[in-house]
Design a protein around this motif. Structure first.
Motif, PDB file in Angstrom:
ATOM      1  N   LEU A  77      53.519 -11.630  16.800  1.00 37.40           N
ATOM      2  CA  LEU A  77      54.072 -12.509  17.827  1.00 37.40           C
ATOM      3  C   LEU A  77      53.624 -13.967  17.675  1.00 37.40           C
ATOM      4  CD1 LEU A  77      53.613 -10.207  20.968  1.00 37.40           C
ATOM      5  CD2 LEU A  77      55.594 -10.395  19.453  1.00 37.40           C
ATOM      6  N   SER A  78      52.811 -14.249  16.655  1.00 36.66           N
ATOM      7  CA  SER A  78      52.268 -15.599  16.516  1.00 36.66           C
ATOM      8  C   SER A  78      53.349 -16.635  16.215  1.00 36.66           C
ATOM      9  CB  SER A  78      51.194 -15.627  15.420  1.00 36.66           C
ATOM     10  OG  SER A  78      51.762 -15.312  14.159  1.00 36.66           O
ATOM     11  N   GLN A  79      54.476 -16.172  15.630  1.00 38.04           N
ATOM     12  CA  GLN A  79      55.559 -17.101  15.300  1.00 38.04           C
ATOM     13  C   GLN A  79      56.631 -17.172  16.382  1.00 38.04           C
ATOM     14  OE1 GLN A  79      55.210 -18.999  12.539  1.00 38.04           O
ATOM     15  NE2 GLN A  79      53.243 -17.917  12.377  1.00 38.04           N
ATOM     16  N   ALA A  80      56.432 -16.454  17.476  1.00 35.12           N
ATOM     17  CA  ALA A  80      57.441 -16.413  18.541  1.00 35.12           C
ATOM     18  C   ALA A  80      57.200 -17.518  19.562  1.00 35.12           C
ATOM     19  CB  ALA A  80      57.423 -15.060  19.238  1.00 35.12           C
ATOM     20  N   THR A  81      58.275 -17.953  20.195  1.00 30.94           N
ATOM     21  CA  THR A  81      58.170 -18.870  21.336  1.00 30.94           C
ATOM     22  C   THR A  81      57.955 -18.025  22.590  1.00 30.94           C
ATOM     23  OG1 THR A  81      59.664 -20.455  20.296  1.00 30.94           O
ATOM     24  CG2 THR A  81      59.358 -20.634  22.679  1.00 30.94           C
ATOM     25  N   TYR A  82      56.870 -18.313  23.303  1.00 33.10           N
ATOM     26  CA  TYR A  82      56.480 -17.495  24.458  1.00 33.10           C
ATOM     27  C   TYR A  82      56.757 -18.230  25.758  1.00 33.10           C
ATOM     28  CZ  TYR A  82      53.430 -15.147  27.832  1.00 33.10           C
ATOM     29  OH  TYR A  82      52.938 -14.521  28.954  1.00 33.10           O
ATOM     30  N   VAL A  83      57.386 -17.534  26.705  1.00 36.39           N
ATOM     31  CA  VAL A  83      57.685 -18.104  28.024  1.00 36.39           C
ATOM     32  C   VAL A  83      57.287 -17.085  29.080  1.00 36.39           C
ATOM     33  CG1 VAL A  83      59.494 -18.956  29.570  1.00 36.39           C
ATOM     34  CG2 VAL A  83      59.635 -19.443  27.123  1.00 36.39           C
ATOM     35  N   GLN A  84      56.626 -17.565  30.127  1.00 36.79           N
ATOM     36  CA  GLN A  84      56.255 -16.696  31.243  1.00 36.79           C
ATOM     37  C   GLN A  84      56.775 -17.303  32.535  1.00 36.79           C
ATOM     38  OE1 GLN A  84      52.053 -15.820  31.576  1.00 36.79           O
ATOM     39  NE2 GLN A  84      52.219 -15.276  33.733  1.00 36.79           N
ATOM     40  N   GLN A  85      57.327 -16.459  33.411  1.00 34.49           N
ATOM     41  CA  GLN A  85      57.828 -16.944  34.690  1.00 34.49           C
ATOM     42  C   GLN A  85      57.732 -15.843  35.729  1.00 34.49           C
ATOM     43  OE1 GLN A  85      62.167 -16.689  32.695  1.00 34.49           O
ATOM     44  NE2 GLN A  85      62.204 -17.629  34.698  1.00 34.49           N
TER      45      GLN A  85
END
Length: 204
Positions: A77-85
């Motif tokens: 997951l290090s190359q993924a764009t992470y979003v939390q809401q």
């Protein structure tokens, strides 16, 4: 049958135990849920598995299916764009990939309190009775989208009850427990509808 089950579970256990490529900062809980749910199914004595692609589903066929989810759980997951809401009682975690077959992983953590009154009706000549149900639920839903199909994989679990349903393309599996958590059947349809509405928003 025990030998067959072990031959299925051992590769899955190996996949689940390998966390070296998962970011330390990741909050993806899929790996833990897969192991917990599979162990619970092995230990449970009474449940019904419904599978629209198999007339005789078993815990062995479920274990085979879960190997695909285990591969997703171990993605880097290090190359993924992470979003939390946060949306109401739902905490949404999203990992989005620019390349590769898998384009997004969504984890929806939902803590919901149930306080309702249900009416029990009887076939015989008895008046209906009312029963108050108070309980709390901790659901996690996983949605995995690929290049070819949004929400190709779907996985639903409840912290105490265990695995409730999963979907792999057209294949749909649901698990019903004889010792069901009180109020689960009352809250589950509404919860599934909310998740469906949330997932529709992710695709816009």
């Amino acid at each position: 049958m025990t030998t067959l089950l072990l031959s299925i579970l051992l590769p899955l256990s190996f996949i689940l135990s390998d966390t070296s490529i998962v970011s330390d900062t990741s909050q993806l809980r899929l790996q833990q849920d897969l192991q917990k749910d599979l162990n619970r199914l092995q230990q449970a004595s009474s449940y019904f598995i419904s599978d629209n692609s198999n007339l005789s589903p078993t815990v062995e066929t479920v274990a085979q299916d879960l190997q695909l989810f285990a591969l997703v759980a171990n993605l880097d997951l290090s190359q993924a764009t992470y979003v939390q809401q946060q949306q109401g009682p739902h905490q949404v975690h999203r990992w989005m990939f620019d390349a590769g077959e898998i384009r997004s992983i969504v984890q929806i953590q939902s803590n919901i309190a149930l306080d309702t009154v249900v009416t029990q009706r009887y076939l015989e000549n008895r008046p209906p009775t009312q029963h108050r149900i108070q309980n709390s639920f901790s659901f996690r839903t996983y949605l995995i989208s690929t290049v070819s199909e949004p929400d190709k994989l779907y996985y639903l679990t409840e912290e105490q009850q265990g695995l409730l349903a999963y979907r792999m393309g057209e294949k749909q599996v649901e698990i019903t427990y004889a010792a069901a958590k009180e109020g689960l059947s009352d809250i589950l349809p509404a919860y599934k509808a909310e998740v469906q509405q949330l997932s529709a928003g992710f695709r816009q």
